[in-house]
Each structure stands twice: as structure tokens, then as C-alpha cells.
Design an enzyme around this catalytic site. Sequence first.
Site, PDB file in Angstrom:
ATOM      1  CD  GLU A 158      21.758  -0.667 -19.385  1.00 54.09           C
ATOM      2  OE1 GLU A 158      20.493  -1.046 -19.410  1.00 54.09           O
ATOM      3  OE2 GLU A 158      22.446  -0.208 -20.331  1.00 54.09           O
ATOM      4  CB  SER A 197      13.970  12.871  -1.966  1.00 54.03           C
ATOM      5  OG  SER A 197      12.712  13.327  -1.664  1.00 54.03           O
ATOM      6  CD  GLU A 242      12.262  16.876  -4.615  1.00 55.06           C
ATOM      7  OE1 GLU A 242      12.681  15.844  -4.548  1.00 55.06           O
ATOM      8  OE2 GLU A 242      12.574  17.892  -4.794  1.00 55.06           O
ATOM      9  CG  ASN A 243      11.553  11.995   0.931  1.00 54.67           C
ATOM     10  OD1 ASN A 243      12.566  11.323   0.681  1.00 54.67           O
ATOM     11  ND2 ASN A 243      10.536  11.698   0.331  1.00 54.67           N
ATOM     12  CG  ASP A 292       9.869   3.868  -3.216  1.00 56.89           C
ATOM     13  OD1 ASP A 292       9.525   4.380  -2.054  1.00 56.89           O
ATOM     14  OD2 ASP A 292       9.098   4.099  -4.297  1.00 56.89           O
ATOM     15  N   GLY A 293       9.554   1.849  -0.688  1.00 55.50           N
ATOM     16  CA  GLY A 293       8.336   1.022  -0.456  1.00 55.50           C
ATOM     17  C   GLY A 293       8.270   0.697   1.170  1.00 55.50           C
TER      18      GLY A 293
HETATM   19  C1  IPE Z   1      12.417   8.375  -3.247  1.00 60.94           C
HETATM   20  O1  IPE Z   1      11.262   7.835  -2.934  1.00 60.94           O
HETATM   21  C2  IPE Z   1      13.081   8.800  -2.377  1.00 60.94           C
HETATM   22  C3  IPE Z   1      13.919   8.116  -1.562  1.00 60.94           C
HETATM   23  C4  IPE Z   1      13.853   6.651  -1.728  1.00 60.94           C
HETATM   24  C5  IPE Z   1      14.733   8.591  -0.326  1.00 60.94           C
HETATM   25  P1  IPE Z   1       9.905   8.444  -2.750  1.00 60.94           P
HETATM   26  O2  IPE Z   1       8.672   7.478  -2.092  1.00 60.94           O
HETATM   27  O3  IPE Z   1      10.112   9.712  -1.987  1.00 60.94           O
HETATM   28  O4  IPE Z   1       9.386   8.917  -4.204  1.00 60.94           O
HETATM   29  P2  IPE Z   1       8.028   9.316  -4.743  1.00 60.94           P
HETATM   30  O5  IPE Z   1       7.376  10.208  -3.948  1.00 60.94           O
HETATM   31  O6  IPE Z   1       7.097   7.891  -4.783  1.00 60.94           O
HETATM   32  O7  IPE Z   1       8.249   9.692  -6.209  1.00 60.94           O
HETATM   33  C1  IPE Z   2      11.211   4.749   1.411  1.00 65.49           C
HETATM   34  O1  IPE Z   2      10.260   4.086   1.463  1.00 65.49           O
HETATM   35  C2  IPE Z   2      11.929   5.479   2.141  1.00 65.49           C
HETATM   36  C3  IPE Z   2      11.948   6.877   1.970  1.00 65.49           C
HETATM   37  C4  IPE Z   2      11.484   7.670   0.758  1.00 65.49           C
HETATM   38  C5  IPE Z   2      12.559   8.028   2.772  1.00 65.49           C
HETATM   39  P1  IPE Z   2       8.600   5.158   1.636  1.00 65.49           P
HETATM   40  O2  IPE Z   2       8.610   5.764   2.745  1.00 65.49           O
HETATM   41  O3  IPE Z   2       8.682   6.067   0.342  1.00 65.49           O
HETATM   42  O4  IPE Z   2       7.659   4.191   1.536  1.00 65.49           O
HETATM   43  P2  IPE Z   2       6.470   3.925   0.267  1.00 65.49           P
HETATM   44  O5  IPE Z   2       6.816   4.272  -0.874  1.00 65.49           O
HETATM   45  O6  IPE Z   2       5.464   5.200   0.925  1.00 65.49           O
HETATM   46  O7  IPE Z   2       5.833   2.775   0.525  1.00 65.49           O
HETATM   47 MG    MG Z   3       8.182   5.886  -1.815  1.00 64.89          MG
END
Ligand code: IPE
Ligand code: IPE
Ligand code: MG
Length: 257
Positions: free
Chosen positions: A219, A77, A79-80, A32-33
Site C-alpha cells: 500500500e 539511490s 541514480e543519486n 524525499d524533499g
Molecule cells: C528518491 O528520491 C531517492 C531517495 C529518497 C534516496 P529522488 O529525489 O532521488 O527521486 P526523483 O529523482 O525525484 O525521482
Molecule cells: C531526499 O531529498 C534525499 C535524497 C534523495 C538523498 P532530495 O535531496 O531528493 O530533496 P528534493 O526532492 O530535491 O527536495
Molecule cells: Mg528528491
Amino acid sequence: MSLRVTRQTEEQSESQGGFPGAVPRHVAIIMDGNGRWAGRRGLPRSAGHSKGVESVRRAVAAALDFGVEYLTLYSFSSENWRRPKEEVGYLLNLLRRFANRDVSELHAQGVRIKVIGERSSLAPDIVTLIERAEEMTQANSAMTLMVAFNYGGRDELARAVRELAQQVLSGHLLPSEITPDLISNHLDTASIPDPELVIRTSGEQRLSNFLLWQSAYSEFVFVEEAWPDFDREIFASALKQYMLRDRRFGGLAATSL
Ligand code: IPE
Ligand code: IPE
Ligand code: MG
């Protein structure tokens, strides 16, 4: 066989290199991030995703070195799909590029690739790439890399329940025969051990529908760095934190027995 011997040798040398305990068999990572990493640099979110692929390569190389047997990476995900069309398109293309550019290298390293998640609604060319990667690498034994793509824990459970209901309906299964093990065996992760450790980057502390069933006793280690900054040292530090935990599984600590 020779690959397995190599892995164990590296595992031994790494444990001599300072790990205070046994390396978990299965590590799952919520990558994430990416978007925030890019935003902080005045770059488009896509630049963060692109940079994130380099972290994927680093994480796989480190996991192989550390002797992790199963590495699961949450890459898209269920939901993405809610994100803007351009971002979704970019992420789908990154998967295509990864399948075309990285799979043969992973194959050469003895990595078995498995993709979990809902497949039937993906573009046919992506399904073909996934099937090809899985087929090509199915006999490898150095490590299993599970890519969670169009994956959601609730969707996975719903699909498993649907399959079991169908078996009951057709008279092949009694409701009384439905056990936790049977449910596990109908998930996308059937025959894969549950992750001992789940890591999430970027400071967020939630599961976001990742491995809901499988992480019942995992964990969790939450790291502040965004995924594009993830490296071998951060990975090793998460493993060390895991090794210092006292896992009880509902029982009592070993020291109090
Ligand atoms: C979780 O991250 C999905 C992946 C890392 C692929 P998201 O960025 O989609 O999750 P939320 O929306 O912050 O919960
Ligand atoms: C993780 O990074 C990648 C996916 C969820 C596909 P994000 O795209 O969620 O990046 P942030 O969380 O918005 O910074
Ligand atoms: Mg994210």
C-alpha cells in the site's frame, strides 16, 4: 527476548492509543524533499539533508514504539550519483557520520542494522563502516532497520539475475527451477518480508527505483510534508491510512466472500 517483550507491550499500548488495526510488520519510507525544504528557507540543500537525519532518528524511535518489525529507509539511490559532486560528497559524509555517531545508540536500543544496495563500488571506508554496523547489531531483535544506500531496484534485480545465470551456467540450477520465491531469495532483502506499506514524503508520487519487486502488493501513502518535517504524528497518520485500506492481493474483498 526482554526487548521483544518490551516492543510487544508498547505495541499493545499504542493500539489501545487509537490505531484501528494491526501495525504493518514492514514499513519502507522514501525520504524525499530535503533539498526543497532547505530551498524554501533560503538554505543550501545540504542543510535539508542534515536536518533529515533528525527525522531519521524520530522515525526509528516511533517505529520502535509502534511495534514495526522492519523499517526500510531509502537514503541514497543508484541514480543519486547524477547530482553535483559536492552534494554526493555531503551525503556520503552524512552516512559516515551516522555510522560513527548513531549506530552504538541504535545497538543499545536493540536495533539490528542491515544495509541494502550495491556495495562493491563504494569507498572502502564506507564498506567497513557498513560491515561493522551490521556485525555489531546482528543479534538484536527489537527492530530491523534497513538502510537502502546506493540502492536501485533494477540494479538489485540485475545482480540477482546474474547470480542465478551463473548457477545455471555451472550446472547447479535448471531454468525451470527459477521461481518468484527463488528470485526473492537472491535479492538484498532475502528473508525479509515484503513491505506492507511504502510512505513517500514531499508530495511526489513515484517509486524512483525503490523496492520494485518487493512492493508488488504494498500500500502507498504519499504525504505532503518534506522529509525534514516528518515526525511521529505524520507516521502514525500514515499507519492509520494503511489500516483503513482493503488489501485484496488479486482476490476479492473479505466482505464479499
Ligand atoms: C528518491 O528520491 C531517492 C531517495 C529518497 C534516496 P529522488 O529525489 O532521488 O527521486 P526523483 O529523482 O525525484 O525521482
Ligand atoms: C531526499 O531529498 C534525499 C535524497 C534523495 C538523498 P532530495 O535531496 O531528493 O530533496 P528534493 O526532492 O530535491 O527536495
Ligand atoms: Mg528528491
